[in-house]
Write an enzyme that holds these catalytic residues in place. Structure first.
Site, PDB file in Angstrom:
ATOM      1  N   CYS A 184       0.842  -1.189   0.000  1.00 57.07           N
ATOM      2  CA  CYS A 184       0.000   0.000   0.000  1.00 57.07           C
ATOM      3  C   CYS A 184       0.879   1.241   0.000  1.00 57.07           C
ATOM      4  CB  CYS A 184      -0.920  -0.011   1.215  1.00 57.07           C
ATOM      5  SG  CYS A 184      -1.964   1.450   1.327  1.00 57.07           S
ATOM      6  N   MET A 185       0.989   1.838  -1.166  1.00 55.95           N
ATOM      7  CA  MET A 185       1.732   3.088  -1.308  1.00 55.95           C
ATOM      8  C   MET A 185       0.894   4.044  -2.141  1.00 55.95           C
ATOM      9  SD  MET A 185       5.518   1.506  -2.153  1.00 55.95           S
ATOM     10  CE  MET A 185       6.168   3.131  -2.550  1.00 55.95           C
ATOM     11  N   CYS A 223      -5.576   3.044   0.300  1.00 56.60           N
ATOM     12  CA  CYS A 223      -5.049   1.690   0.143  1.00 56.60           C
ATOM     13  C   CYS A 223      -6.106   0.627   0.370  1.00 56.60           C
ATOM     14  CB  CYS A 223      -3.897   1.461   1.116  1.00 56.60           C
ATOM     15  SG  CYS A 223      -2.447   2.477   0.760  1.00 56.60           S
TER      16      CYS A 223
END
EC number: 2.3.2.23
Length: 231
Positions: A184-185, A223
């Site tokens: 999750c970025m 995310c």
């Protein structure tokens, strides 16, 4: 002579009169029956012709013919969609081929790439280097872990949409990694992605994020879609 003619005429009349009257009735009956049958056939054929030529049946036939045959608009729309899909595939292929050649040309041992079953759109990426002053690097040395293995898949509309990345090994509990290994970025979300980003640049950003570390409780809302994909 007149008498002889009359006799001949009488004889002829007598012959006609003595013929079987049933024969005449049968002939007349047969003729009437044939005429009646012919009339019935003619009427039946005429009725069938009239039924087939009614406006309702004509409209039904035309409607059925129209359903079987695609319209010009449908064909144009299908052709346009196929052309668009072909164009997207060509763009994605050229971009990934270029990036793969660039990674192999650099040879700095930062990352190495292997295609999954020779699929250009499915990569296994080995991340060999992280910050050597970080706790993660120390953990990797202590456990004799030479690299972090990631899987990267590229969607049909790449590079205009971000790839999907997840960590296969080892199990990472901190940073931007979810329970299922998904990453999750912000730059891997539709909002944060840019078509100018390369795979190498994404990997360097991911390596930096692992060193910084971040708890699972502070993941941004953007995310959420990565969480669902990891499950």
């Amino acid at each position: 002579m007149a008498t002889l003619l009359r006799k001949i005429g009488l004889i002829r009349l007598h012959d006609r009169d003595t013929e079987d009257p049933k024969h005449h009735q049968g002939s007349l009956k047969g003729s009437k029956g044939n005429q009646k049958n012919n009339a019935n056939k003619h009427c039946q054929t005429a009725n069938e012709t009239n039924l087939l030529s009614t406006p309702e049946i004509k409209a039904r036939k035309l409607d059925q013919h129209g359903k079987d045959k695609p319209t010009g608009k449908d064909k144009q729309g299908k052709d346009a969609k196929e052309k668009q899909q072909t164009h997207c595939t060509q763009v994605r292929t050229r971009r990934l081929m270029k990036e793969l050649q660039e990674i192999r040309r650099l040879g700095d041992n930062f990352i190495t790439v292997e295609l999954v079953e020779d699929n250009l759109f499915d990569w296994n990426v080995k991340l060999h280097q992280v910050d050597k002053d970080s706790a993660l690097w120390q953990d990797m040395k202590e456990t004799s872990t030479e690299f972090i293995l990631l899987n990267v898949t590229f969607p049909d509309n790449f590079p205009f949409s971000p790839p999907f990345m997840r960590v296969l090994t080892p199990r990472l509990e901190n940073g931007y990694v979810l329970d299922g290994g998904a990453i999750c970025m912000e730059l891997l979300t539709p909002r944060g992605w840019s078509s100018a980003y390369t795979v190498e640049a994404v990997m360097r950003q991911f390596a930096a994020s692992l060193v910084k570390g971040q708890s699972d409780a502070s993941f941004p809302d953007s995310c959420t879609w990565q969480r669902r994909s990891a499950r």
